[in-house]
Motif scaffolding. Structure first.
Motif, PDB file in Angstrom:
ATOM      1  N   ILE A  10       0.843  -1.208   0.000  1.00 30.02           N
ATOM      2  CA  ILE A  10       0.000   0.000   0.000  1.00 30.02           C
ATOM      3  C   ILE A  10       0.876   1.256   0.000  1.00 30.02           C
ATOM      4  CG2 ILE A  10      -1.635   1.370   1.383  1.00 30.02           C
ATOM      5  CD1 ILE A  10      -2.879  -1.352   2.280  1.00 30.02           C
ATOM      6  N   ARG A  11       1.889   1.276   0.863  1.00 33.91           N
ATOM      7  CA  ARG A  11       2.791   2.444   0.922  1.00 33.91           C
ATOM      8  C   ARG A  11       3.497   2.655  -0.413  1.00 33.91           C
ATOM      9  NH1 ARG A  11       3.931   0.639   6.370  1.00 33.91           N
ATOM     10  NH2 ARG A  11       5.755  -0.501   5.613  1.00 33.91           N
ATOM     11  N   LYS A  12       4.019   1.558  -0.969  1.00 36.97           N
ATOM     12  CA  LYS A  12       4.757   1.644  -2.237  1.00 36.97           C
ATOM     13  C   LYS A  12       3.873   2.168  -3.363  1.00 36.97           C
ATOM     14  CE  LYS A  12       6.999  -1.273  -5.603  1.00 36.97           C
ATOM     15  NZ  LYS A  12       6.588  -2.428  -6.319  1.00 36.97           N
ATOM     16  N   GLU A  13       2.682   1.615  -3.502  1.00 32.29           N
ATOM     17  CA  GLU A  13       1.780   2.035  -4.580  1.00 32.29           C
ATOM     18  C   GLU A  13       1.265   3.465  -4.372  1.00 32.29           C
ATOM     19  OE1 GLU A  13       1.434   0.711  -7.447  1.00 32.29           O
ATOM     20  OE2 GLU A  13       2.541  -1.100  -6.943  1.00 32.29           O
ATOM     21  N   PHE A  14       1.084   3.857  -3.116  1.00 37.33           N
ATOM     22  CA  PHE A  14       0.657   5.220  -2.820  1.00 37.33           C
ATOM     23  C   PHE A  14       1.730   6.210  -3.260  1.00 37.33           C
ATOM     24  CE2 PHE A  14       0.226   8.719   0.403  1.00 37.33           C
ATOM     25  CZ  PHE A  14      -0.961   9.244  -0.080  1.00 37.33           C
ATOM     26  N   ILE A  15       2.988   5.928  -2.932  1.00 41.01           N
ATOM     27  CA  ILE A  15       4.099   6.795  -3.358  1.00 41.01           C
ATOM     28  C   ILE A  15       4.200   6.810  -4.882  1.00 41.01           C
ATOM     29  CG2 ILE A  15       6.621   7.065  -3.329  1.00 41.01           C
ATOM     30  CD1 ILE A  15       5.240   7.985  -0.754  1.00 41.01           C
ATOM     31  N   ASN A  16       4.031   5.647  -5.517  1.00 39.58           N
ATOM     32  CA  ASN A  16       4.060   5.593  -6.987  1.00 39.58           C
ATOM     33  C   ASN A  16       2.986   6.499  -7.590  1.00 39.58           C
ATOM     34  OD1 ASN A  16       6.198   3.825  -7.115  1.00 39.58           O
ATOM     35  ND2 ASN A  16       4.926   1.994  -7.313  1.00 39.58           N
ATOM     36  N   LEU A  17       1.781   6.448  -7.015  1.00 36.70           N
ATOM     37  CA  LEU A  17       0.701   7.309  -7.504  1.00 36.70           C
ATOM     38  C   LEU A  17       1.029   8.789  -7.286  1.00 36.70           C
ATOM     39  CD1 LEU A  17      -2.458   5.305  -6.358  1.00 36.70           C
ATOM     40  CD2 LEU A  17      -1.828   5.851  -8.722  1.00 36.70           C
ATOM     41  N   LEU A  18       1.597   9.100  -6.113  1.00 45.25           N
ATOM     42  CA  LEU A  18       1.942  10.499  -5.809  1.00 45.25           C
ATOM     43  C   LEU A  18       3.065  11.028  -6.691  1.00 45.25           C
ATOM     44  CD1 LEU A  18       1.793  10.935  -1.934  1.00 45.25           C
ATOM     45  CD2 LEU A  18       0.195  11.718  -3.660  1.00 45.25           C
ATOM     46  N   ASN A  19       3.885  10.141  -7.204  1.00 43.81           N
ATOM     47  CA  ASN A  19       4.931  10.567  -8.125  1.00 43.81           C
ATOM     48  C   ASN A  19       4.360  10.865  -9.512  1.00 43.81           C
ATOM     49  OD1 ASN A  19       7.560  10.771  -6.889  1.00 43.81           O
ATOM     50  ND2 ASN A  19       7.409   8.591  -6.444  1.00 43.81           N
ATOM     51  N   LYS A  20       3.076  10.539  -9.697  1.00 47.61           N
ATOM     52  CA  LYS A  20       2.439  10.776 -10.989  1.00 47.61           C
ATOM     53  C   LYS A  20       1.388  11.877 -10.952  1.00 47.61           C
ATOM     54  CE  LYS A  20       3.146   6.013 -12.369  1.00 47.61           C
ATOM     55  NZ  LYS A  20       2.637   4.683 -12.164  1.00 47.61           N
ATOM     56  N   LYS A  21       0.751  12.055  -9.772  1.00 47.90           N
ATOM     57  CA  LYS A  21      -0.334  13.043  -9.733  1.00 47.90           C
ATOM     58  C   LYS A  21      -0.516  13.617  -8.327  1.00 47.90           C
ATOM     59  CE  LYS A  21      -4.074   9.656  -9.472  1.00 47.90           C
ATOM     60  NZ  LYS A  21      -5.293   9.260 -10.151  1.00 47.90           N
ATOM     61  N   PRO A  22      -1.208  14.751  -8.228  1.00 51.83           N
ATOM     62  CA  PRO A  22      -1.429  15.401  -6.924  1.00 51.83           C
ATOM     63  C   PRO A  22      -2.204  14.498  -5.963  1.00 51.83           C
ATOM     64  CG  PRO A  22      -2.001  16.892  -8.709  1.00 51.83           C
ATOM     65  CD  PRO A  22      -1.763  15.545  -9.329  1.00 51.83           C
ATOM     66  N   ILE A  23      -1.961  14.698  -4.698  1.00 54.14           N
ATOM     67  CA  ILE A  23      -2.552  13.843  -3.665  1.00 54.14           C
ATOM     68  C   ILE A  23      -4.075  13.927  -3.643  1.00 54.14           C
ATOM     69  CG2 ILE A  23      -2.400  15.503  -1.755  1.00 54.14           C
ATOM     70  CD1 ILE A  23      -1.358  13.067  -0.064  1.00 54.14           C
ATOM     71  N   HIS A  24      -4.646  15.107  -3.953  1.00 55.15           N
ATOM     72  CA  HIS A  24      -6.109  15.235  -3.935  1.00 55.15           C
ATOM     73  C   HIS A  24      -6.769  14.419  -5.039  1.00 55.15           C
ATOM     74  CE1 HIS A  24      -6.250  17.984  -7.382  1.00 55.15           C
ATOM     75  NE2 HIS A  24      -5.192  18.565  -6.852  1.00 55.15           N
ATOM     76  N   SER A  25      -5.972  13.954  -6.009  1.00 52.56           N
ATOM     77  CA  SER A  25      -6.505  13.122  -7.093  1.00 52.56           C
ATOM     78  C   SER A  25      -6.427  11.628  -6.784  1.00 52.56           C
ATOM     79  CB  SER A  25      -5.731  13.381  -8.389  1.00 52.56           C
ATOM     80  OG  SER A  25      -5.851  14.726  -8.767  1.00 52.56           O
ATOM     81  N   VAL A  26      -5.752  11.284  -5.702  1.00 50.37           N
ATOM     82  CA  VAL A  26      -5.595   9.870  -5.339  1.00 50.37           C
ATOM     83  C   VAL A  26      -6.760   9.456  -4.442  1.00 50.37           C
ATOM     84  CG1 VAL A  26      -4.137   8.179  -4.148  1.00 50.37           C
ATOM     85  CG2 VAL A  26      -3.075  10.017  -5.494  1.00 50.37           C
ATOM     86  N   THR A  27      -7.404   8.355  -4.810  1.00 51.33           N
ATOM     87  CA  THR A  27      -8.512   7.842  -3.999  1.00 51.33           C
ATOM     88  C   THR A  27      -8.140   6.474  -3.429  1.00 51.33           C
ATOM     89  OG1 THR A  27      -9.575   6.684  -5.834  1.00 51.33           O
ATOM     90  CG2 THR A  27     -10.198   9.016  -5.486  1.00 51.33           C
ATOM     91  N   VAL A  28      -8.815   6.108  -2.366  1.00 51.78           N
ATOM     92  CA  VAL A  28      -8.606   4.789  -1.759  1.00 51.78           C
ATOM     93  C   VAL A  28      -8.982   3.703  -2.764  1.00 51.78           C
ATOM     94  CG1 VAL A  28      -9.370   3.207   0.061  1.00 51.78           C
ATOM     95  CG2 VAL A  28      -8.869   5.608   0.608  1.00 51.78           C
ATOM     96  N   THR A  29     -10.041   3.933  -3.536  1.00 54.55           N
ATOM     97  CA  THR A  29     -10.468   2.961  -4.550  1.00 54.55           C
ATOM     98  C   THR A  29      -9.360   2.713  -5.572  1.00 54.55           C
ATOM     99  OG1 THR A  29     -12.773   3.645  -4.277  1.00 54.55           O
ATOM    100  CG2 THR A  29     -12.224   2.468  -6.309  1.00 54.55           C
ATOM    101  N   GLU A  30      -8.779   3.788  -6.066  1.00 54.20           N
ATOM    102  CA  GLU A  30      -7.695   3.671  -7.049  1.00 54.20           C
ATOM    103  C   GLU A  30      -6.481   2.975  -6.439  1.00 54.20           C
ATOM    104  OE1 GLU A  30      -5.164   6.592 -10.028  1.00 54.20           O
ATOM    105  OE2 GLU A  30      -5.979   7.417  -8.164  1.00 54.20           O
TER     106      GLU A  30
END
Length: 196
Positions: A10-30
């Motif tokens: 979860i931590r790894k994928e969350f950081i990967n997502l944050l390296n691609k887009k702003p945090i407000h665009s990241v959802t728990v579902t994604e």
């Protein structure tokens, strides 16, 4: 899946997502989809994304504490401690430009504190510096380093932080030891300083 494996994923994928887009665009579902887990599995481990962010910084700080090497200069120690930031510039930028700005600042202040407290204490062994001065000198450099790193993050992380840190080191070379030696001749300081 074991609990640690799932949390690490979860931590790894969350950081990967944050390296691609702003945090407000990241959802728990994604995030759950990226991890190939159900949303309820995320909520089993974390109450929300805020708790996840706090844990990431706590884990990274624990690594800094564990990996401190007394044979390194403060510059090399600081660069090593800032590895998470350097490896994840976009993720840090996205966190800094969000509601998590204070968490980024606290993390930076903490890593600078770990490095400078340990380094100054190590150098102080060569002197008879007073404990209050050892703390004061470490705190001064903690503030200077953390402010520099935060300013670097705030200004878009364009300059090379390794080169900048090494240059500061060359400019300030010997100043910590000199300050500690000056402490030997100063009268005791009876004021209670709240710098911890």
């Amino acid at each position: 899946m074991s609990q640690n494996y799932t949390k690490d994923l979860i931590r790894k994928e969350f950081i990967n997502l944050l390296n691609k887009k702003p945090i407000h665009s990241v959802t728990v579902t994604e995030l759950a989809k990226k991890c190939q887990i159900e949303r309820k599995t995320f909520y089993y481990h974390y109450e929300n994304l805020t708790e996840l962010v706090k844990e990431i910084f706590e884990e990274e700080l624990a690594v800094v504490i564990e990996e401190f090497n007394e044979t390194l200069s403060w510059e090399d120690s600081f660069i090593l401690a800032a590895k998470f930031i350097l490896d994840n510039k976009k993720a840090i930028k996205h966190m800094y430009e969000s509601d998590y700005k204070a968490d980024v600042e606290k993390y930076v202040f903490s890593i600078a504190g770990e490095i400078m407290n340990k380094y100054v204490s190590l150098v102080a062994k060569e002197t008879k510096a007073k404990d209050i001065d050892i703390k004061l000198i470490a705190y001064f450099y903690q503030c200077a380093l953390s402010s520099s790193l935060i300013q670097w993050v705030a200004s878009g992380m364009k300059t090379d932080p390794v080169a900048l840190t090494n240059r500061i080191g060359k400019l300030m070379d010997g100043n910590i030891l000199l300050s500690l030696k000056r402490s030997e001749d100063l009268k005791d300081f009876t004021q209670n300083l709240n710098i911890e």
